[in-house]
Write a protein that holds these residues in place. Structure first.
Motif, PDB file in Angstrom:
ATOM      1  N   LEU B 117       0.844  -1.117  -0.084  1.00  0.00           N
ATOM      2  CA  LEU B 117      -0.070  -0.038   0.009  1.00  0.00           C
ATOM      3  C   LEU B 117       0.886   1.105  -0.051  1.00  0.00           C
ATOM      4  N   GLY B 121       1.254   4.193  -2.910  1.00  0.00           N
ATOM      5  CA  GLY B 121       0.846   5.403  -3.102  1.00  0.00           C
ATOM      6  C   GLY B 121       2.190   6.427  -3.472  1.00  0.00           C
ATOM      7  N   TYR B 131      -1.866  10.164  -4.005  1.00  0.00           N
ATOM      8  CA  TYR B 131      -1.173   8.912  -3.341  1.00  0.00           C
ATOM      9  C   TYR B 131      -2.360   8.065  -3.041  1.00  0.00           C
ATOM     10  N   TRP B 132      -3.540   8.264  -3.014  1.00  0.00           N
ATOM     11  CA  TRP B 132      -4.445   7.490  -2.637  1.00  0.00           C
ATOM     12  C   TRP B 132      -6.072   7.771  -3.330  1.00  0.00           C
ATOM     13  N   GLU B 133      -6.791   7.066  -3.907  1.00  0.00           N
ATOM     14  CA  GLU B 133      -7.959   7.432  -4.289  1.00  0.00           C
ATOM     15  C   GLU B 133      -9.260   6.345  -3.614  1.00  0.00           C
ATOM     16  N   TRP B 134      -9.943   7.005  -2.603  1.00  0.00           N
ATOM     17  CA  TRP B 134     -11.054   6.127  -2.118  1.00  0.00           C
ATOM     18  C   TRP B 134     -11.927   5.908  -3.380  1.00  0.00           C
ATOM     19  N   LEU B 139      -7.479  -0.673  -4.811  1.00  0.00           N
ATOM     20  CA  LEU B 139      -6.919  -0.014  -3.226  1.00  0.00           C
ATOM     21  C   LEU B 139      -7.931  -0.555  -2.529  1.00  0.00           C
ATOM     22  N   LEU B 143      -6.763  -2.732   0.806  1.00  0.00           N
ATOM     23  CA  LEU B 143      -6.839  -2.295   2.309  1.00  0.00           C
ATOM     24  C   LEU B 143      -7.402  -3.416   3.142  1.00  0.00           C
TER      25      LEU B 143
END
Lengths: 145, 257
Positions: B117, B121, B131-134, B139, B143
């Motif tokens: 993870l 990122g 860095y991160w896409e909800w 991803l 998680l």
């Protein structure tokens, strides 16, 4: 049934039940699991109405127009079936380029222009050194009239 | 070759793998080999991948994080399957040693998941622009894998009796294994920001040979490194579980002498 047999069946049933319910749950949330919508899906009315969503596709070659006085840029997203014009004001990711994957977050205005508040570059699964990419591009140009 | 039929020899091997002193000694003998081999492979693979391999035509040098990210992600999923299979064997055959293997894999798997993870990122910022896409399925489910590993460990902690912890946590491990194929196919089932698979795909890997070879070396190096850590942890776990037995007491007496 021996106790061991019972435990084996229990584990198998638990696994089967979880797979079944996970499959049903993922099917039910299918649309929520889509990270972006293609121009074709937008044209078909599958994109959410009235709230921001992600539009994804390729940047149409020779469609990027930069406004000289500001950070505004206009370009066209295509999935090679439908297209959608996009406008954005802000800093673009380094890998943003023509004929590359892109994801824009925003919503279309009344005229069908997608007003983006965030642009991300989407990378594909191909990895190669620059020389090979050049050779491929040259070969492609050779084929074209 | 002995005259013993192959079938009964395999059966004996299976029974020996259920014997704590046998596995303790086996892990002790394997550990130095795995440790040495993994260090050599990691050194060669890292030098090859970070120095000798050409830069990517599009990403430049930032693609080189693939040499950490892909082996970590692979071990996070492979580790979970190993943990779930070991826990299921422990549950069905009441084999304490198999539960011990699952217990040892859990923190290793959690760390490799975290590494996948984090490196993802670090790579995502220069490549995607974030860095991160909800909302990206790949991803999200990776998680979730981290939470499953942590959940397994936390669930065990809530029991005083080890046997009960073994039985209940094994079921959680089995339930969570459904997440592994979901992680793998997430990039094909749904539209994601994360790109599709490069190695395991129809038509073979979409990466040139001079970039692929160091990646394969790193995959082998990471796997042996995982095996090395697992052997060391398993030895400790066996001693903890068998601390009241005569062979461990003899071992302790030998070590003290």
């Amino acid at each position: 049934m021996t106790p061991r047999r019972q435990r084996m069946v229990l584990v198998a049933l638990v696994a089967a039940g979880v797979i079944l319910s996970a499959g049903l749950a993922l099917r039910a949330f299918q649309e929520n699991l889509l990270y972006f919508f293609t121009p074709t899906q937008v044209a078909a009315g599958e994109a959410p109405d009235g709230r921001a969503y992600h539009l994804g596709g390729m940047v149409l070659p020779e469609s990027i127009q930069r406004d000289p006085g500001s950070l505004t840029v206009n370009f066209i997203v295509t999935d090679y079936v439908h297209t959608m014009p996009v406008t954005y004001s802000g800093v673009l990711p380094d890998l943003f380029a023509e004929d590359q994957g892109v994801v824009a977050r925003g919503r279309p205005d009344a005229n069908g222009l997608f007003v983006a508040d965030e642009i991300l570059a989407k990378h594909d699964e191909n990895y190669m050194p620059p020389e090979i990419a050049e050779a491929l591009a040259q070969a492609e140009q050779g084929e074209a009239p | 070759m002995s005259a013993v039929p192959i079938r009964s020899r395999l059966w004996r091997a299976f029974h020996q793998l259920g014997s704590p002193p046998y596995v303790y000694r086996l892990a002790g003998r394997l550990a130095p080999w795995l440790g040495t081999m993994s260090c050599v492979l990691l050194a060669v693979g890292a030098f090859w991948g970070l120095v000798l391999a050409p830069p990517d035509y599009l990403q430049g040098d930032s693609f080189r994080i693939i040499y950490i990210h892909v082996p970590s992600a692979y071990l996070s999923m492979g580790g979970y399957v190993l943990m779930a299979v070991a826990a299921a064997i422990g549950y069905i055959w009441r084999m304490k040693l198999a539960h011990g293997v699952a217990v040892c894999v859990a923190p290793l798997g959690a760390w490799f998941t975290a590494l996948a993870l984090i490196t993802g990122g670090i790579w995502g910022k220069p490549t995607w622009g974030t860095y991160w896409e909800w909302g990206d399925a790949r991803l999200m489910f990776e998680l979730l894998l981290l939470f499953l590993f942590i959940g397994y460990m936390v669930l065990r902690m809530s029991f005083d009796e080890r046997d009960k912890a073994d039985r209940v946590s094994a079921l959680l491990a089995v339930v969570g294994v459904v997440n592994v194929p979901i992680i793998h196919y997430s990039v094909e089932w749904w539209t994601t920001l994360h790109q599709g698979p490069t190695l395991i795909r129809e038509g073979g890997p979409s990466i040139t040979m001079d970039m692929l070879i160091p990646l394969l070396i790193m995959l082998a190096g990471f796997s042996l490194f995982f095996g090395w850590l697992l052997c060391k942890r398993l030895q400790g776990e066996i001693l903890r579980r068998e601390s009241r037995t005569r062979w461990v007491r003899n071992l302790a007496a030998e070590a003290a002498a």
